[in-house]
Scaffold this motif. Sequence first.
Motif, PDB file in Angstrom:
ATOM      1  N   UNK A   1      -1.982  -8.545 -15.227  1.00  0.00           N
ATOM      2  CA  UNK A   1      -3.130  -7.952 -14.540  1.00  0.00           C
ATOM      3  C   UNK A   1      -3.181  -8.311 -13.070  1.00  0.00           C
ATOM      4  N   UNK A   2      -2.860  -9.564 -12.733  1.00  0.00           N
ATOM      5  CA  UNK A   2      -2.870 -10.001 -11.338  1.00  0.00           C
ATOM      6  C   UNK A   2      -1.825  -9.272 -10.504  1.00  0.00           C
ATOM      7  N   UNK A   3      -0.644  -9.094 -11.059  1.00  0.00           N
ATOM      8  CA  UNK A   3       0.419  -8.375 -10.349  1.00  0.00           C
ATOM      9  C   UNK A   3       0.041  -6.897 -10.222  1.00  0.00           C
ATOM     10  N   UNK A   4      -0.536  -6.330 -11.270  1.00  0.00           N
ATOM     11  CA  UNK A   4      -0.973  -4.929 -11.224  1.00  0.00           C
ATOM     12  C   UNK A   4      -2.008  -4.722 -10.127  1.00  0.00           C
ATOM     13  N   UNK A   5      -2.941  -5.651 -10.002  1.00  0.00           N
ATOM     14  CA  UNK A   5      -3.965  -5.562  -8.961  1.00  0.00           C
ATOM     15  C   UNK A   5      -3.321  -5.594  -7.579  1.00  0.00           C
ATOM     16  N   UNK A   6      -2.337  -6.472  -7.392  1.00  0.00           N
ATOM     17  CA  UNK A   6      -1.641  -6.573  -6.099  1.00  0.00           C
ATOM     18  C   UNK A   6      -0.850  -5.292  -5.820  1.00  0.00           C
ATOM     19  N   UNK A   7      -0.224  -4.710  -6.847  1.00  0.00           N
ATOM     20  CA  UNK A   7       0.495  -3.448  -6.669  1.00  0.00           C
ATOM     21  C   UNK A   7      -0.456  -2.354  -6.187  1.00  0.00           C
ATOM     22  N   UNK A   8      -1.641  -2.297  -6.778  1.00  0.00           N
ATOM     23  CA  UNK A   8      -2.640  -1.311  -6.360  1.00  0.00           C
ATOM     24  C   UNK A   8      -3.039  -1.518  -4.904  1.00  0.00           C
ATOM     25  N   UNK A   9      -3.194  -2.776  -4.480  1.00  0.00           N
ATOM     26  CA  UNK A   9      -3.539  -3.071  -3.088  1.00  0.00           C
ATOM     27  C   UNK A   9      -2.432  -2.613  -2.147  1.00  0.00           C
ATOM     28  N   UNK A  10      -1.179  -2.898  -2.501  1.00  0.00           N
ATOM     29  CA  UNK A  10      -0.041  -2.491  -1.676  1.00  0.00           C
ATOM     30  C   UNK A  10      -0.004  -0.974  -1.557  1.00  0.00           C
ATOM     31  N   UNK A  11      -0.166  -0.284  -2.673  1.00  0.00           N
ATOM     32  CA  UNK A  11      -0.126   1.184  -2.676  1.00  0.00           C
ATOM     33  C   UNK A  11      -1.265   1.758  -1.845  1.00  0.00           C
ATOM     34  N   UNK A  12      -2.464   1.203  -1.986  1.00  0.00           N
ATOM     35  CA  UNK A  12      -3.614   1.687  -1.213  1.00  0.00           C
ATOM     36  C   UNK A  12      -3.401   1.500   0.279  1.00  0.00           C
ATOM     37  N   UNK A  13      -2.773   0.382   0.680  1.00  0.00           N
ATOM     38  CA  UNK A  13      -2.509   0.129   2.097  1.00  0.00           C
ATOM     39  C   UNK A  13      -1.491   1.108   2.668  1.00  0.00           C
ATOM     40  N   UNK A  14      -0.507   1.472   1.857  1.00  0.00           N
ATOM     41  CA  UNK A  14       0.554   2.357   2.325  1.00  0.00           C
ATOM     42  C   UNK A  14       0.199   3.828   2.229  1.00  0.00           C
ATOM     43  N   UNK A  15      -0.739   4.160   1.369  1.00  0.00           N
ATOM     44  CA  UNK A  15      -1.058   5.551   1.049  1.00  0.00           C
ATOM     45  C   UNK A  15      -1.382   6.389   2.275  1.00  0.00           C
ATOM     46  N   UNK A  16      -2.106   5.843   3.220  1.00  0.00           N
ATOM     47  CA  UNK A  16      -2.545   6.633   4.377  1.00  0.00           C
ATOM     48  C   UNK A  16      -1.543   6.621   5.528  1.00  0.00           C
ATOM     49  N   UNK A  17      -0.534   5.754   5.456  1.00  0.00           N
ATOM     50  CA  UNK A  17       0.394   5.646   6.580  1.00  0.00           C
ATOM     51  C   UNK A  17       1.749   6.291   6.328  1.00  0.00           C
ATOM     52  N   UNK A  18       1.999   6.718   5.123  1.00  0.00           N
ATOM     53  CA  UNK A  18       3.328   7.218   4.782  1.00  0.00           C
ATOM     54  C   UNK A  18       3.430   8.730   4.871  1.00  0.00           C
ATOM     55  N   UNK A  19       4.639   9.175   5.116  1.00  0.00           N
ATOM     56  CA  UNK A  19       4.871  10.609   5.143  1.00  0.00           C
ATOM     57  C   UNK A  19       5.703  11.071   3.957  1.00  0.00           C
ATOM     58  N   UNK A  20       6.778  10.310   3.604  1.00  0.00           N
ATOM     59  CA  UNK A  20       7.617  10.784   2.520  1.00  0.00           C
ATOM     60  C   UNK A  20       8.047   9.693   1.542  1.00  0.00           C
ATOM     61  N   UNK A  21       8.654   8.613   2.028  1.00  0.00           N
ATOM     62  CA  UNK A  21       9.147   7.574   1.120  1.00  0.00           C
ATOM     63  C   UNK A  21       9.057   6.202   1.785  1.00  0.00           C
ATOM     64  N   UNK A  22       8.795   5.179   0.965  1.00  0.00           N
ATOM     65  CA  UNK A  22       8.769   3.802   1.449  1.00  0.00           C
ATOM     66  C   UNK A  22       9.362   2.904   0.380  1.00  0.00           C
ATOM     67  N   UNK A  23      10.153   1.926   0.821  1.00  0.00           N
ATOM     68  CA  UNK A  23      10.700   0.921  -0.077  1.00  0.00           C
ATOM     69  C   UNK A  23      10.184  -0.420   0.408  1.00  0.00           C
ATOM     70  N   UNK A  24       9.464  -1.123  -0.476  1.00  0.00           N
ATOM     71  CA  UNK A  24       8.797  -2.370  -0.131  1.00  0.00           C
ATOM     72  C   UNK A  24       9.269  -3.458  -1.079  1.00  0.00           C
ATOM     73  N   UNK A  25       9.453  -4.673  -0.544  1.00  0.00           N
ATOM     74  CA  UNK A  25       9.769  -5.823  -1.383  1.00  0.00           C
ATOM     75  C   UNK A  25       8.455  -6.506  -1.728  1.00  0.00           C
ATOM     76  N   UNK A  26       8.163  -6.637  -3.030  1.00  0.00           N
ATOM     77  CA  UNK A  26       6.906  -7.227  -3.485  1.00  0.00           C
ATOM     78  C   UNK A  26       6.690  -8.599  -2.861  1.00  0.00           C
ATOM     79  N   UNK A  27       7.740  -9.411  -2.797  1.00  0.00           N
ATOM     80  CA  UNK A  27       7.608 -10.772  -2.284  1.00  0.00           C
ATOM     81  C   UNK A  27       7.295 -10.766  -0.784  1.00  0.00           C
ATOM     82  N   UNK A  28       7.593  -9.656  -0.096  1.00  0.00           N
ATOM     83  CA  UNK A  28       7.282  -9.544   1.316  1.00  0.00           C
ATOM     84  C   UNK A  28       5.814  -9.290   1.559  1.00  0.00           C
TER      85      UNK A  28
END
Length: 78
Positions: free
Chosen positions: A48-75
């Motif tokens: 659940x904790x990792x899922x919550x963090x994934x949602x935060x990462x996705x929400x942060x990227x959602x408005x700034x992306x145009x087509x594709x992004x590759x992110x390292x979770x540990x980053x």
Amino acid sequence: MQTCFFCKGHMEEGKTLHVVELENGCIIVIKNVPCFKCEQCGETWISGGVTKRLEQIINQLETTLTEIAVIDYSGKVA
């Protein structure tokens, strides 16, 4: 000890790849996501904790992306 929901095999800590396609067609690939992985069937489970963090990462990227992004979770995106 974690037990696999599907085959009842032993689950070990590991890493997985998480891919999301947003409604606007953008694709986000998050690598090295902590998970539990079944030694027998390969099924993965994300806490659940990792899922919550994934949602935060996705929400942060959602408005700034145009087509594709590759992110390292540990980053951890700021």
